[in-house]
Scaffold this motif. Sequence first.
Motif: not given
Length: 173
Positions: A105-109
């Motif tokens: 994910a672009m949110t770091g996951e």
Amino acid sequence: MATFSEITALLGEPRFDWSDPAPWIELEQEFGIEFPVDFREIVNAYGSIVINGQLYLEHPAGHLLHSLGETIRGDLELWRDEDMAEFLPSPVGANPGELMPVASAMTGESVFLRVPDEPSSPWCVLVQELDSPAHTLYEMTFSAWLLAYLKGRDVTVCSRNLAPDGPFWEFLS
């Protein structure tokens, strides 16, 4: 158990519709596992996409920049590094109990499929938050996890703010 039709009802009709098993056979031979049927079905239907501008799924027949095989190889190398391995509850790889990286994910996951201990056991999803040592194991199939994500439930990767008008997807370019 989540069905493919529930996912397409929320996400919209797929436009990739891949039917040639060759890329999957090659990938599965390389890693020595058979990916779960539901994961293959979703990726074959949609191809290499980003969902809600956040969750990246890739197909093994994708081009070099968006190839599931290339991404897995790179992620395995990353997560096998001594400094990164300590953030996961199990080693990465294709052996029973190990974690196979399959999405990000672009949110770091990072999203992993946990290889079942027994061939008859179900696959599970583990999500690791890259900016912290936190990870969460979801005792559900990939399709059930994805359906929960599409419904805006908190499955570590959360879309409520990124998809206020409902789930959407676009091909990775």
